[in-house]
Each structure stands twice: as C-alpha cells, then as structure tokens.
Design an enzyme around this catalytic site. Structure first.
Site, short mmCIF file in Angstrom:
data_model
loop_
_atom_site.label_atom_id
_atom_site.label_comp_id
_atom_site.label_asym_id
_atom_site.label_seq_id
_atom_site.Cartn_x
_atom_site.Cartn_y
_atom_site.Cartn_z
N ASP A 157 4.79 2.35 -5.25
CA ASP A 157 4.62 3.27 -6.36
C ASP A 157 3.33 3.03 -7.16
O ASP A 157 2.63 3.97 -7.51
CB ASP A 157 5.84 3.09 -7.28
N LEU A 158 3.05 1.77 -7.42
CA LEU A 158 1.86 1.46 -8.22
C LEU A 158 0.59 1.90 -7.50
O LEU A 158 -0.33 2.46 -8.10
CB LEU A 158 1.79 -0.04 -8.53
N ARG A 166 5.00 -2.87 5.31
CA ARG A 166 5.93 -3.23 6.38
C ARG A 166 6.12 -2.09 7.36
O ARG A 166 6.38 -2.25 8.52
CB ARG A 166 7.29 -3.57 5.76
N ASP A 175 3.96 -8.05 7.93
CA ASP A 175 5.18 -8.64 7.40
C ASP A 175 4.72 -9.87 6.61
O ASP A 175 4.07 -10.77 7.17
CB ASP A 175 6.08 -9.04 8.59
N ALA A 208 0.80 -1.23 0.00
CA ALA A 208 0.00 0.00 0.00
C ALA A 208 0.83 1.28 0.00
O ALA A 208 0.30 2.35 -0.27
CB ALA A 208 -0.93 0.00 1.21
N HIS A 245 1.67 -7.77 -23.15
CA HIS A 245 0.85 -6.71 -23.78
C HIS A 245 0.68 -6.91 -25.30
O HIS A 245 -0.42 -6.80 -25.83
CB HIS A 245 1.48 -5.34 -23.56
N ASP A 269 9.02 -7.99 -20.93
CA ASP A 269 8.34 -6.84 -20.33
C ASP A 269 7.10 -6.44 -21.13
O ASP A 269 6.09 -6.04 -20.57
CB ASP A 269 9.34 -5.67 -20.26
N ASP A 316 -3.40 -7.41 -17.12
CA ASP A 316 -2.51 -6.96 -18.18
C ASP A 316 -3.08 -5.59 -18.49
O ASP A 316 -4.17 -5.49 -19.08
CB ASP A 316 -2.58 -7.89 -19.39
N HIS A 317 -2.41 -4.54 -18.07
CA HIS A 317 -3.11 -3.25 -18.10
C HIS A 317 -3.46 -2.79 -19.52
O HIS A 317 -4.31 -1.94 -19.70
CB HIS A 317 -2.35 -2.17 -17.30
C1 BG6 Z 1 4.64 -1.88 -18.37
C2 BG6 Z 1 6.10 -2.12 -18.60
O1 BG6 Z 1 3.96 -3.09 -18.27
O2 BG6 Z 1 4.11 -1.12 -19.44
C3 BG6 Z 1 6.83 -0.80 -18.76
O3 BG6 Z 1 6.64 -2.85 -17.51
C4 BG6 Z 1 6.18 0.05 -19.82
O4 BG6 Z 1 8.19 -1.03 -19.08
C5 BG6 Z 1 4.69 0.16 -19.60
O5 BG6 Z 1 6.78 1.33 -19.76
C6 BG6 Z 1 4.03 0.85 -20.77
O6 BG6 Z 1 2.69 1.10 -20.46
P1 BG6 Z 1 1.88 2.26 -21.17
O7 BG6 Z 1 0.50 2.12 -20.63
O8 BG6 Z 1 2.55 3.55 -20.80
O9 BG6 Z 1 1.98 2.01 -22.64
#
Ligand code: BG6
Length: 489
Positions: free
Chosen positions: A14-15, A44, A87, A11, A242, A237, A179-180
């Site tokens: 960064d994310l 923690r 922890d 929490a 993606h 990555d 997977d964003h």
């Molecule tokens: C992340 C990667 O999944 O997606 C990063 O780990 C990358 O390295 C990022 O910068 C890119 O996402 P977006 O939404 O900015 O295209």
C-alpha cells in the site's frame, strides 16, 4: 546526482502505491532523479515486468499530485522499473537479485550506489538487512543506504535491540529513518524561519513566549489497521515519533541559516536531553489518555472505537493523547509545551500555535483586551500557512478593539508531498530531515514511563465523542495553567 539503484522491498504494498511511486514520479517530472536511475521492485508475488509497470502506472493515476496524462513521459519514467520475486528469508533470492542489479548497473555504466527501501513490516527489517550484507548486495564499491519507516521498536528495549541488529549491516550514517512529519514542507521551514529572521529569533525564548501548542488531529478512525493500531495506540503511533519531532524542530535554536545536518541533529538531541522526564507515578498529572466513543464526523454518525471491526470490546487502547511537557534549558525553562493528537477529532489539522506573553504595556488596554494574546500559527497540514494574530482597533466599528490576522498560505499544488522531499534528500545523502538514532532512543526513553503507567492502569482512560476536540480533561490540562487550546472552533 549520483547514479542510483533503488531497491524496494514491499513493491506491491500500500505504501509503495500511495506514496513511493507517486513521489518518484513527481521527482522525475521535476528533474530531481539521477540520470542513471533504476528501480527494482521486490515482492513475494510472481509478476511480469509489464504487469508490475502497469501497477505502478495505475498508482500514479490514482495518487500522484500531478496528473500522469502525458503517455510519453510516463513510459519513459516506467522504463526504469524492473520486478523481481523475492522471499525475504531466502538467501538465493538475494544472490539472484544481486546478479540482476549488477547487470543493470553495467548496462547503464552506472556506479553501484544502492538505496534499499524497506516498505515492509518492521519484523522483517533485521532479516533483510542481514541478507543484504550476506549476499554482497551491500558491499559494492559505491555507497549503500537503508530507508526504513516507523515503528522503530515497540518500547525502549525493543528499539535498542532493533537498532543493534540493524547496525550489523548498516552504519548509522547509512540509515535514513523516515518520520514523514519531517518531510512536510512547513516542518522543514521551521528551522530556516527561525534562524534567518531576527524578529522571530529574538522572540524564540521564555521571555516572550507563554506556551506552545502542538496539535495533530485526524478525523479518520482506526481504518483497516485494527491489528496494528490496537497494540500501539496514539502514544506509539503518533506521540513518540511525529509529535516529539515537531517539538524538537520548533524548539531548536540554530546559530545561523547555514546549519549543517550535524548541527541540526545535535541541537535536536539537546532539546530531547533537556526535556524534563516524567515519573511513572506522575504521568496522570501531565498526560491525558483518551479513546473515542460514537459520535458524528462531518454530519455522519460513526461508531466508537470498541465497536470498530477487529477491536476487542474491552480494549483500553488510547486513540488520543494530550500532554504537557517542559524543556529545562536556558531558552525554554517555564514554557509549557502542550501536545495533543487524536483520531476521530472534529477536523483534520496539524498545527503549531505559539502564544506570546501578555502585552508589556497593559495599562493601555482594558482587562478584557489584555487577555487577547499575540499568536503565531504554523499550519502544517492539510493546508500550509503562517498566521500572525495582532491586536488592533477597527475604524469602521467605532474603533472597537479587534484582533486581526495576517495570513500567508501556500497554494496546495505547489506543495511537494513529504515523501518527495524525503526520497530526494536520501538520494542526495542528506540526513537532516531523518530521525537519528539518538533522537529515537531519547524519545523512547521519555515515553517509557508513560507506557508503563498506561500498562499498569495508573492513568484513567477518558472517553470523548467522535467529532469533538477530545476529552474535557484535555482542556483542563491547559486551564490549570490559565491557558486554553487556541483555534478550537
Ligand atoms: C502515520 C500514522 O504515521 O501518520 C497514522 O501511523 C496517521 O495512524 C498518519 O493516520 C497521519 O499522517 P498525516 O500525514 O495524514 O498527518
């Protein structure tokens, strides 16, 4: 929407700050959170509840897409937030958390539905999942769900191990793998655009499509993530997850616009199964591996990859991948799918370009004119839009032959962030835009020979200047087939 306790590991990370709190806040503003909703932030670090809420508030000010100015509504939103020290390896901490969660659920008269969001390194996933099970946090009368984010493993074997271990505590239908890219609104629209528009549906085959180009270029370099990135490279990555997800979303054919999440995921799996495998020995023919050298981004000089802080001088890690893939099925046989992704590229742009075959009535056009194809472009980010390139004549310029663009663009403020869509779907229990294990496994299966070939140095590492469109070999990959990357300026 059912009452939910949102239990967030990591929490103070960064994310959470950049994405999760702002996403929750925007869902709250849209009235899209359950009425009985609590957040337990875990970390923690010792932190009072007030200090935690102040951090969350700060993150809204810094990162929310809509301003967090209305003090009353921010206060009300923050009321839902609690903090607890945990922890990850200590069973007692989970038991203590269970008591707090139960107490809160009783206060609210809320059903014990619990969402566990692991915003922590993947090395902690298994320990947390096991402790959730052992402590009883995950065995209440309500539902339990797990949200995790890539990397799901480092290769095929480690992904399988991770999945097997997670399945000790969570069933497949309880796991929401983020997977964003699947949360990006334009990606979510791809299936409906195709399945609800006869015009597009008719065109969605190898009869009409010459090739598909999927690009995700970034201007940023490795940033402060040397320790992570230098071990994964662009192939793990971006490509394994993606990029292959974008390919699946574009290539599926759905029977109608009421498809269930099962249908969507089954079709995606079929696409992956039909993807022609590449042998380790042949990888160099269809995949270009690149690394950025020094150059300029937006007029500013930047260093090459191996001069970045934390990167070894002799690192052979890939920061760019271009690949040619083929789907061996009834719809797509013979249509190359070109995929490319890279860091330190000329522009930030994620898009899919569909290039249509040459005009049927070529006799009506000169040779030069017939070389201008119809293109359909899905702009995914940073701007969202659709462009159709058609050919016409310009009456103001002596009837000169001219491609014209029909553009549709969404206003940026109206576009929800990927995390908003994804968290909302997960709260509703809708898995459509999450990666099913079958997809993840098939993606690793396809990528494994590529990893092996890289490891054994069977694929030359090409360099490209920062601020370019990647190594020249990436252009040659298409030129060999008589094509070129579209919209590189
Ligand atoms: C992340 C990667 O999944 O997606 C990063 O780990 C990358 O390295 C990022 O910068 C890119 O996402 P977006 O939404 O900015 O295209």
């Amino acid at each position: 929407m059912e009452a939910t306790t949102f239990i967030l590991f990591g929490a103070t990370g960064d994310l959470a700050k950049r994405k999760i709190y702002p996403a929750l806040y925007n869902l709250y503003l849209d009235g899209k959170l359950p009425k009985a909703f609590s957040v337990f932030g875990l970390g923690r670090r010792e932190l009072t509840g007030d200090a935690f809420r102040a951090n969350v508030e700060q993150s809204l000010r810094n990162f929310s897409r809509r301003e967090a100015n209305d003090t009353a509504s921010v206060r009300q939103f923050l009321d839902a937030f609690r903090y607890s020290v945990l922890d990850i390896g200590r069973t007692e901490d989970y038991l203590k958390l269970l008591r707090l969660v139960e107490q809160r659920e009783q206060e609210l008269g809320a059903a014990p539905n619990r969402m566990f969001y692991l915003s922590v390194g993947p090395e902690f996933f298994e320990t947390i999942a096991d402790n959730i099970k052992a402590s009883g946090l995950g065995s209440a009368d309500g539902w339990k769900r797990l949200m995790i984010e890539k990397p799901f493993g480092h290769d095929l074997q480690s992904a399988r191990d991770l999945n097997r271990n997670l399945s000790r505590a969570f069933e497949e239908d309880e796991v929401f793998r983020i997977d964003h890219y699947l949360g990006k609104p334009m990606v979510q629209k791809l299936e409906i655009l195709q399945s609800s528009n006869p015009v597009l549906q008719t065109l969605w085959t190898n009869r009409h499509i010459a090739n598909v180009q999927i690009t995700a270029n970034e201007t940023v370099g490795v940033e402060e993530r040397a320790g992570y990135y230098d071990h994964v490279g662009a192939v793990r990555d971006m490509f394994q997850n993606h990029m292959l997800q974008l390919l699946m979303m574009l290539a599926i054919h759905l029977p109608n616009n009421h498809s269930t999440s099962d249908e969507v995921r089954t079709k995606k799996k079929k696409v992956m199964e039909a993807l022609m495998p590449v042998l380790k020995e042949d990888v160099a023919r269809s995949i270009i591996r690149g690394q950025y050298a020094e150059g300029e981004i937006n007029g500013k000089p930047v260093v090459g990859y191996t001069s970045e802080p934390g990167i070894a001088e002799n690192s052979a890690n890939d920061t760019f991948i271009a690949a040619k893939l083929e789907i061996d099925d009834y719809f797509w046989r013979g249509v190359p799918f070109y995929i490319r992704t890279g860091k330190r590229m000329k522009e930030k742009s994620t898009r899919i370009v569909i290039e249509f075959k040459e005009p049927l009535n070529q006799h009506a056009l000169t040779e030069e004119e017939s070389r201008v194809p119809n293109l359909l472009v899905f702009e995914i980010s940073p701007n969202e839009g659709i462009t159709l390139q058609l050919n016409t004549r310009d009456p103001l310029h002596k009837g000169e032959f001219k491609p014209m663009h029909i553009d549709f663009h969404t206003s940026q403020e109206d576009v929800p962030e990927a995390y908003e869509n994804l968290i909302h779907d997960a709260l509703n229990g809708d898995p459509t835009f999450f990666a099913h294990w079958d997809e993840v496994e098939l993606a690793w299966k396809w990528v494994q020979p590529v990893l092996d070939a890289f490891q054994e140095n069977l694929v030359p590492l090409r360099t490209y200047a920062a601020g370019s469109y990647g190594p020249v070999e990436s252009d040659e990959l298409l030129e060999r087939d008589g094509f070129r990357w579209r919209f590189d300026s």
